[in-house]
Design a protein around this motif. Structure first.
Motif: not given
Ligand code: SF4
Lengths: 196, 466
Positions: A106, B161, B164, B230
């Protein structure tokens, strides 16, 4: 900072089918000591390119004159580990503009997009096709078409489409970065910050 | 009423704006910086002619590339000195709080944040370092970012961002003797692989997790990135509040009461949906160790290295390449193998509890002759406590060498390098090729296992020694 625009890239490709290549391999920590962004390409894959005495390791793909190009075709789970953007700076500085893999870590992927190296995620099958094609003909040309979101082996026409979100795509095509966007909305951010 | 996860509750309250077909503009409460990933960000700010927008939201410390001896003297390595001096310059110029070498709260950024009480439940925290996930142990959304993003946070306090996906990993039941939180996380990663949580933010839950101390929780969240996640987080509870109360930056008086009332709301609602759920039994977990070159390559200390059965193509090649680097063969046992170095330290296991655990086990023993044993406290505070509690004396008597705080041999940017070909059993978090020095062979384990290895000189199950 704003970077080169990316639209269509036609290039030979360098194959690196190893899986789980982490950012400590891409650029080892002891080469992170600079306070500027220059010169990281020399140490790209340092410990795979050179032995302890600093001699070239002939069997490593970057040392093999058979292969060259602006596209790196990498194995699964590329860029895992450390968040060091230096890994992408090193790839960029060495001359890569696009990294292709069936699976990216990621943070690495984000870092790529932030400095204008295009990460292209393909299926495991298409990765096999690419590796086989490059092995058969190291001069084969791969086309990355960002507007169309396709990756194509020009010799055979074998092609696959890839995902990228519209915002990032637009940034890549125009060479914009996120900071430009964020600075333009400072008033909104200030209001938000004041409420916290 | 909508059922939300802990992650949703924190994320959603920090979105300044959602970009259509793009990421969120995400507000950052606290930002940590260190000497290695920040200089280029500051340089770029200068090029753009802009400053640091909210300096009080950033805290700095030099940790990655500092020497662990003679910290009161000028740094000998020129490049390292320049990085530390740049950090000092930038902090002075932009009015950023710096915990410099030798000061009371100097240390690894992920150790001092919690120690100072800067890290609090409900916050969003970033740092140009992937183990920022450590702070998630307090019920915060914390993750690592690249230098471009460091620049964004300095300039605007926001990053772009995408949210997630959500995973919950529950560990239920009671841990066996000699099994620590490091073993829990090495076990989980060995089950789901070094890429098994890529794209996810992980909430750790279940009775075994809830029973852990804050320090043990930090060890788990710290290594979330090693399975590709993450970040990881754990709902705050009484253990969290007790840890924070009285810390320098923790709220005081009426503010404390108010904060705790809010923090108590920070948990996943019953019935909230995760994209993926995994459940493990604590009773199945034994002391773990890695045998390969990514943290997913772990087995129980008493186990055998997997054979190549069922592997093919680049998967098999990568596996054999990794074992070749380590000097191991498929199918063989790791127990009994000779070791050269042990390293106790890093943001994974360099806190006082870890040093206590090692000291308690080695007390009255001597390290084996073939072992060089380094202990590097995660911070000055940890170092001070280790002295005050008499742990340093115990460890030095046993033949360990105590160094000053920093990342040290976790990434070997400074002089603390494991020589090529040597085996190190390490409490840190990464066993990548060359991570602890070019050619170094790293095996990750808990502080207890490391203590056992230090005494016997070989790979040893701690339950068999102490
Ligand atoms: S101790 Fe290791 S993992 Fe932790 S911040 Fe330092 S280098 Fe990174």
């Amino acid at each position: 900072m704003a970077y080169d625009k990316f639209t269509i890239l036609k290039s030979k490709a360098v194959p690196l089918p190893t899986e789980n290549v982490d950012t400590d391999q891409i650029i080892p920590a002891r080469f992170l000591k600079a306070t500027e962004r220059e010169g990281f390409g020399d140490n790209l894959f340092r410990d795979w390119r050179y032995d302890v005495e600093g001699n070239l390791k002939k069997d490593f793909v970057l040392n093999d004159p058979t292969y060259s190009g602006k596209i790196l075709v990498a194995g699964k789970n590329f860029g895992s580990g450390s968040s060091r953007e230096h890994a992408v700076w090193a790839l960029y500085d060495y001359g890569f503009r696009c990294v292709v893999s069936s699976f990216f870590a990621d943070i690495f992927k984000n870092n790529c997009l932030n400095i204008g190296v295009l990460p292209v995620t393909i299926s495991a099958e298409f990765a096999d096709t690419l590796f086989a094609a490059i092995a058969a003909d190291p001069t084969t040309t791969v086309e990355i078409n960002l507007p169309q979101q396709t990756i194509t082996l020009l010799a055979t026409g074998a092609s696959e489409s890839f995902d990228i979100n519209e915002y990032k795509k637009d940034n890549m095509q125009h060479g914009f970065d996120d900071i430009d966007y964020l600075i333009n909305m400072s008033a909104e951010i200030e209001g938000f910050a004041a409420s916290r | 009423m909508e059922k939300n996860t802990l992650f949703d509750k924190i994320w959603d309250t920090h979105v300044v704006k959602s970009v259509p077909a793009g990421p969120d503009v995400f507000f950052i409460d606290k930002h940590f910086i260190h000497e290695v990933t920040s200089p280029v960000a500051f340089l770029n700010l200068e090029k753009r002619g802009i400053g640091v927008k909210y300096p009080h939201r950033t805290i700095a410390t030099p940790d990655h590339n500092v020497p662990t001896v003679d910290q009161d003297q000028t740094i000998k390595d020129k490049l390292s000195r320049m990085q530390v001096e740049k950090l000092r310059e930038n902090c002075a110029k932009y009015d950023i709080e710096l915990h410099d070498l030798g000061s009371a709260h100097h240390g690894i950024v992920h150790v001092i944040g919690p120690e100072l009480g800067v890290t609090q439940p409900g916050m969003t925290i970033v740092c140009g370092d992937s183990h920022t996930s450590t702070h998630g142990a307090f019920g915060a959304i914390a993750f690592g970012i690249g230098t471009s993003e460091v620049e964004m946070v300095l300039a605007t306090q926001c990053i772009m961002q995408s949210k997630a996906k959500k995973m919950r990993i529950s560990v239920e039941g009671t841990l066996g003797k000699g099994v620590t939180s490091k073993d829990i996380i090495l076990y989980i990663i060995s089950k789901i692989s070094a890429a098994g949580a890529t794209g996810y933010f992980v909430e750790y839950a279940g009775s075994a997790i809830q029973s852990l101390s804050m320090e043990a929780r930090m060890t788990i969240c710290n290594m979330s990135i090693e399975m590709g996640a993450r970040g990881g987080l754990i709902a705050p509870d009484e253990t969290t509040f007790a840890y924070l109360q009285g810390k320098q930056y923790a709220p005081k008086g009426a503010d404390w009461e108010k904060a705790v009332a809010y923090w108590k709301t920070l948990k996943t609602d019953d019935g909230a949906i995760f994209d993926k759920e995994l459940v493990f039994e604590a009773a199945d977990i034994e002391p773990m160790i890695t045998y390969g070159t990514n943290p997913g390559m772990g087995i129980k200390v008493s186990g055998n290295i997997p054979t190549t059965q069922g592997m093919e193509g680049s998967n098999k090649n990568s596996y054999l390449k990794s074992l070749d680097y380590m000097g191991f063969a498929p199918g063989e046992a790791v127990k009994g193998k000779l070791v050269d170095y042990v390293f106790v330290g890093s943001c994974t296991n360099g806190r006082i509890e870890d040093i206590r655990a090692v000291a308690q086990f080695v007390k009255g023993h001597q390290k084996a002759e073939n072992i060089t044993a380094w202990i590097v406290p995660g911070s000055r505070e940890v170092e001070k406590m280790a002295h005050e509690e008499g742990l340093v004396k115990i460890l030095e008597d046993a033949g360990f060498e105590l160094r000053q705080p920093g990342c040290s041999a976790c990434l070997a940017m400074n002089d603390d390098k494991i020589p090529a070909g040597k085996y190190a059993v390490s409490t840190s978090n990464r066993n990548f090729e060359g991570r602890q020095g070019p050619g170094a062979r790293t095996m990750l384990a808990s502080p207890l296992t490391v203590a056992a290895v230090a005494i016997t000189g070989r790979i040893t199950d701690p339950r068999e020694v102490f």
